[in-house]
Design a protein around this motif. Structure first.
Motif, PDB file in Angstrom:
ATOM      1  N   LEU A 101      29.634  21.759  63.487  1.00  0.00           N
ATOM      2  CA  LEU A 101      28.542  20.991  64.081  1.00  0.00           C
ATOM      3  C   LEU A 101      28.213  19.752  63.258  1.00  0.00           C
ATOM      4  O   LEU A 101      28.366  19.747  62.036  1.00  0.00           O
ATOM      5  CB  LEU A 101      27.290  21.872  64.184  1.00  0.00           C
ATOM      6  CG  LEU A 101      27.410  23.119  65.051  1.00  0.00           C
ATOM      7  CD1 LEU A 101      26.143  23.960  64.933  1.00  0.00           C
ATOM      8  CD2 LEU A 101      27.664  22.746  66.505  1.00  0.00           C
ATOM      9  N   ALA A 115      22.511  18.176  64.098  1.00  0.00           N
ATOM     10  CA  ALA A 115      22.233  19.168  65.139  1.00  0.00           C
ATOM     11  C   ALA A 115      21.075  20.066  64.740  1.00  0.00           C
ATOM     12  O   ALA A 115      20.347  20.575  65.601  1.00  0.00           O
ATOM     13  CB  ALA A 115      23.480  20.014  65.401  1.00  0.00           C
ATOM     14  N   ASP A 142      21.470  16.007  76.183  1.00  0.00           N
ATOM     15  CA  ASP A 142      22.658  15.173  76.042  1.00  0.00           C
ATOM     16  C   ASP A 142      23.268  14.959  77.426  1.00  0.00           C
ATOM     17  O   ASP A 142      23.746  15.924  78.044  1.00  0.00           O
ATOM     18  CB  ASP A 142      23.667  15.863  75.121  1.00  0.00           C
ATOM     19  CG  ASP A 142      24.895  15.009  74.867  1.00  0.00           C
ATOM     20  OD1 ASP A 142      25.043  13.952  75.501  1.00  0.00           O
ATOM     21  OD2 ASP A 142      25.727  15.425  74.031  1.00  0.00           O
ATOM     22  N   GLN A 167      26.009  21.067  71.494  1.00  0.00           N
ATOM     23  CA  GLN A 167      27.288  20.621  70.938  1.00  0.00           C
ATOM     24  C   GLN A 167      28.402  21.635  71.179  1.00  0.00           C
ATOM     25  O   GLN A 167      29.525  21.278  71.552  1.00  0.00           O
ATOM     26  CB  GLN A 167      27.131  20.350  69.446  1.00  0.00           C
ATOM     27  CG  GLN A 167      26.296  19.123  69.127  1.00  0.00           C
ATOM     28  CD  GLN A 167      26.334  18.755  67.652  1.00  0.00           C
ATOM     29  OE1 GLN A 167      27.197  19.202  66.909  1.00  0.00           O
ATOM     30  NE2 GLN A 167      25.390  17.928  67.229  1.00  0.00           N
TER      31      GLN A 167
END
Length: 326
Positions: A37, A41, A49, A227
């Motif tokens: 990551l 994050a 996102d 993510q």
């Protein structure tokens, strides 16, 4: 709170062992390998996102999608978006649907799958788990779309829970969710084996998604979850390999059960059957360190998922043999 699979702490406390083969959830035991990551994050407020939404729309084939903190978040919230309504929920199926529609002034009917078509004419909302959890029953997409049109014509909804739909994308109705009244729920937890990141998606008309987002509030999906999911949803090679593996493993599980005189139904991720002695079977497996899902209410039976490795397969085979020969 309703009872669910995956409660290994309860299993360990009750049976005093820690060497469990957990078959209780139907989640892919070979989860997507989470990428490293970005450092921020963990630092930044997790604003949505746009790339994640685009990736979800491409993967699920839906024109509009809203990320939610697992489909559970949508299941709990959708009943709050309607005035008191007549609601039919497919039965047996994932119990959280009925649990939440029963509140908020709605009139609930638990409806067997072979009675759903008739229920469309007499209800404002029909909820269908497709493929069904726990039985694996499947309603063809063409039929669902007809029901959606009937309900939408009088301001109703068809809510289709496709949490286990990744291994049969051909039967998804997510592509049709631009039309009013059709709501589709999709999960990242099952096929990708990422239940711990608490992420799902809702496909629906843009106006309904806007109302749902307003009710859920800001920052509903963590930065790390966004993510990880973005990588998983765009990793087409992993997805194709995993579908092949799951179909093969699902066929192996069904054949193993059949070899022990168990006629089951289900999906590539789990099998279910109406066991004549479900409590005794559950106890037998638990005493051997195999945690399966026991159903004792509307559908008395057993559901079990895929073993994580060959050792797990062999333990399941041995326990089934002992059950058959008891």
């Amino acid at each position: 709170m309703l009872e669910h699979g995956g409660n290994l702490r309860d299993a360990a406390k009750r049976f005093g062992r820690d060497d469990w083969v957990d078959l209780s959830t139907g989640i892919n035991p070979r989860w997507y390998p989470a990428p490293a990551l970005e450092g921020n994050a963990w630092h930044r407020l997790p604003e949505p996102d746009p790339a994640l939404t685009v990736a979800a729309q491409a993967y699920y084939g839906a024109p509009h999608m809203l990320p939610v903190a697992g489909t559970q978040a949508a299941i709990q919230t959708l009943p709050r978006l309607r005035a008191p309504s007549r609601v039919a929920v497919s039965a047996p199926s994932y119990a959280e649907h009925a649990h939440h529609w029963a509140g908020h002034g709605h009139t609930l009917t638990l409806t067997p799958y072979d009675e759903l078509e008739a229920a469309v004419a007499h209800n404002d909302v029909v909820v269908v788990v497709n493929p069904n959890n726990p039985t694996g029953t499947v309603v063809p997409a063409e039929q669902l779309l007809q029901w959606a049109d009937q309900l939408a014509a009088r301001g109703g909804w068809l809510v289709v829970d496709e949490a286990f739909g990744d291994t049969m994308q051909h039967n998804s109705v997510a592509a049709h969710t631009a039309r009013p009244g059709l709501v589709v729920l999709r999960s990242v937890g099952k096929f990708f084996g990422l239940a711990g990141i608490r992420l799902g998606f809702v496909g629906a008309h843009a106006d309904l998604l806007r109302d749902l987002a307003d009710l859920l509030g800001p920052w509903t999906i963590s930065g790390p979850a966004q993510q990880i999911a973005l990588t998983a949803l765009t990793d087409h090679a992993w997805q194709a390999d995993t579908r092949r593996e799951l179909h093969a493993s699902g066929a192996r599980l069904r054949a193993l059960l059949a070899a022990h005189d168990i006629r089951s139904s289900g999906t590539p991720l789990f099998q279910w059957w109406a066991e004549a002695q479900p409590e005794a079977f559950w106890q037998h497996m638990a005493e051997r360190g195999i945690w399966v899902r026991l159903f004792t209410q509307a559908a008395r039976g057993i559901r079990l998922g895929l073993p994580p490795d060959e050792a797990g397969w062999q333990r399941l085979h041995a326990a089934l043999t002992e059950w058959t020969n008891r």
